[in-house]
Scaffold this active site. Structure first.
Site, mmCIF file in Angstrom:
data_model
loop_
_atom_site.group_PDB
_atom_site.id
_atom_site.type_symbol
_atom_site.label_atom_id
_atom_site.label_comp_id
_atom_site.label_asym_id
_atom_site.label_seq_id
_atom_site.Cartn_x
_atom_site.Cartn_y
_atom_site.Cartn_z
ATOM 1 N N LYS A 19 -2.738 15.923 105.657
ATOM 2 C CA LYS A 19 -1.646 15.071 105.152
ATOM 3 C C LYS A 19 -0.398 15.180 106.022
ATOM 4 C CE LYS A 19 -1.336 17.029 101.076
ATOM 5 N NZ LYS A 19 -2.389 18.059 101.161
ATOM 6 N N ARG A 94 1.622 16.597 92.685
ATOM 7 C CA ARG A 94 0.447 17.467 92.613
ATOM 8 C C ARG A 94 0.001 17.684 91.175
ATOM 9 N NH1 ARG A 94 1.826 20.037 97.879
ATOM 10 N NH2 ARG A 94 0.100 21.316 98.601
ATOM 11 N N ARG A 128 -4.921 27.527 111.021
ATOM 12 C CA ARG A 128 -3.620 26.852 111.197
ATOM 13 C C ARG A 128 -2.531 27.862 111.573
ATOM 14 N NH1 ARG A 128 -1.980 22.638 106.680
ATOM 15 N NH2 ARG A 128 -2.185 24.387 105.248
ATOM 16 N N ARG A 160 0.867 30.915 107.699
ATOM 17 C CA ARG A 160 1.417 30.853 106.346
ATOM 18 C C ARG A 160 0.693 31.853 105.442
ATOM 19 N NH1 ARG A 160 1.318 24.477 104.890
ATOM 20 N NH2 ARG A 160 0.806 25.394 102.873
ATOM 21 N N ARG A 171 -6.099 27.545 96.067
ATOM 22 C CA ARG A 171 -5.421 26.271 96.324
ATOM 23 C C ARG A 171 -6.374 25.090 96.113
ATOM 24 N NH1 ARG A 171 -3.029 26.991 102.028
ATOM 25 N NH2 ARG A 171 -2.058 24.978 101.652
HETATM 26 P P1 AMP Z 1 1.987 22.252 101.399
HETATM 27 O O1 AMP Z 1 2.772 22.490 102.645
HETATM 28 O O2 AMP Z 1 2.069 20.824 100.919
HETATM 29 O O3 AMP Z 1 0.570 22.759 101.469
HETATM 30 O O4 AMP Z 1 2.709 23.116 100.252
HETATM 31 C C1 AMP Z 1 2.807 24.510 100.350
HETATM 32 C C2 AMP Z 1 2.999 25.137 98.997
HETATM 33 O O5 AMP Z 1 4.247 24.675 98.433
HETATM 34 C C3 AMP Z 1 1.969 24.770 97.946
HETATM 35 O O6 AMP Z 1 0.807 25.584 98.035
HETATM 36 C C4 AMP Z 1 2.741 25.004 96.662
HETATM 37 O O7 AMP Z 1 2.887 26.365 96.367
HETATM 38 C C5 AMP Z 1 4.109 24.479 97.046
HETATM 39 N N1 AMP Z 1 4.240 23.037 96.767
HETATM 40 C C6 AMP Z 1 4.410 22.026 97.673
HETATM 41 N N2 AMP Z 1 4.485 20.845 97.060
HETATM 42 C C7 AMP Z 1 4.346 21.098 95.732
HETATM 43 C C8 AMP Z 1 4.316 20.281 94.563
HETATM 44 N N3 AMP Z 1 4.438 18.944 94.640
HETATM 45 N N4 AMP Z 1 4.164 20.904 93.356
HETATM 46 C C9 AMP Z 1 4.041 22.232 93.253
HETATM 47 N N5 AMP Z 1 4.052 23.059 94.304
HETATM 48 C C10 AMP Z 1 4.207 22.496 95.541
#
Ligand code: AMP
Length: 212
Positions: A19, A94, A128, A160, A171
């Protein structure tokens, strides 16, 4: 009230489906703002803000940050001048609660569902590497020129905490339980296009451009 004047796109897919990579490419092509709640949360953690402190443990453990925190962040982001000409959502919503909040604010023009088989996700995520400024690499599929160093900024790359193998299953489970069920509501509105997310970033991007 929902507005209709600016283009609102959403990328939805499992963690590691690409994404973020595709949102950056779309931003470069279309000039829309890229709104990644994950990037915004990581920036808040790095800056040590109150939000960052509250979000950190959820993120490090591969869980979801509470809805009220991310909804606030999203509303701020779409109200910014950069988003006036249109925006691309990456990683939001989400959950059903987040989708309700979004639907009250905007009408989505397209929801791009990037579909990648879960067997491929683990290798993508655990390989990653990131720079603090947000450049993303993969040790096998998109390695930096010098191992462990960002091509663009020269920063040391890091992994990360939630990209560690033991967090990936958590996840994916969250994606299946909380995020996937959001997709049918947009299918019912006729705005969902599903794109095969297997292939190089350029191959996937070409598929996205073909359906936009
Ligand atoms: P991402 O970079 O999109 O994979 O997001 C990294 C982490 O941030 C996720 O695993 C969640 O812990 C948190 N996070 C990001 N976006 C959301 C969301 N819309 N709702 C809840 N947690 C989020």
């Amino acid at each position: 009230m929902a507005e209709t004047t600016r283009t609102a796109l959403m990328l939805i897919g499992a963690p590691g489906s690409g994404k973020g990579t595709q949102a950056k490419k779309l931003k470069d092509k279309l000039g829309y703002a890229h709104i990644s709640t994950g990037d915004l949360l990581r920036a808040a953690v790095k800056a040590g803000t109150e939000l960052g402190k509250q979000a950190k443990s959820y993120m490090d453990n591969g869980g979801l940050v509470p809805d009220e925190l991310v909804i606030g962040l999203l509303k701020e982001a779409i109200a910014k001048p950069e988003a006036e000409g249109g925006f691309i959502l990456d990683g939001f919503p989400r959950t059903a609660v987040q989708a309700d909040a979004l639907d009250a604010e905007v009408t989505l023009d397209k929801v791009i569902y990037i579909n990648v088989p879960f067997e491929l996700i683990e290798e993508r995520i655990t390989g990653r590497r990131m720079s603090t400024s947000g450049h993303v690499y993969h040790i096998k599929y998109n390695p930096p020129k010098v191992e462990g160093v960002c091509d663009v900024t020269g920063e040391e790359l890091y992994q990360r905490a939630d990209d560690m193998p033991e967090k990936v299953k958590e996840r994916l489970d969250k994606f299946v339980a909380e995020t996937q069920p959001v997709i049918p509501r947009y299918q019912a509105k006729g705005v969902v296009v599903e794109v095969d997310g297997v292939g190089t970033p350029d191959e996937v991007f070409a598929r996205i451009c073909a359906v936009l």
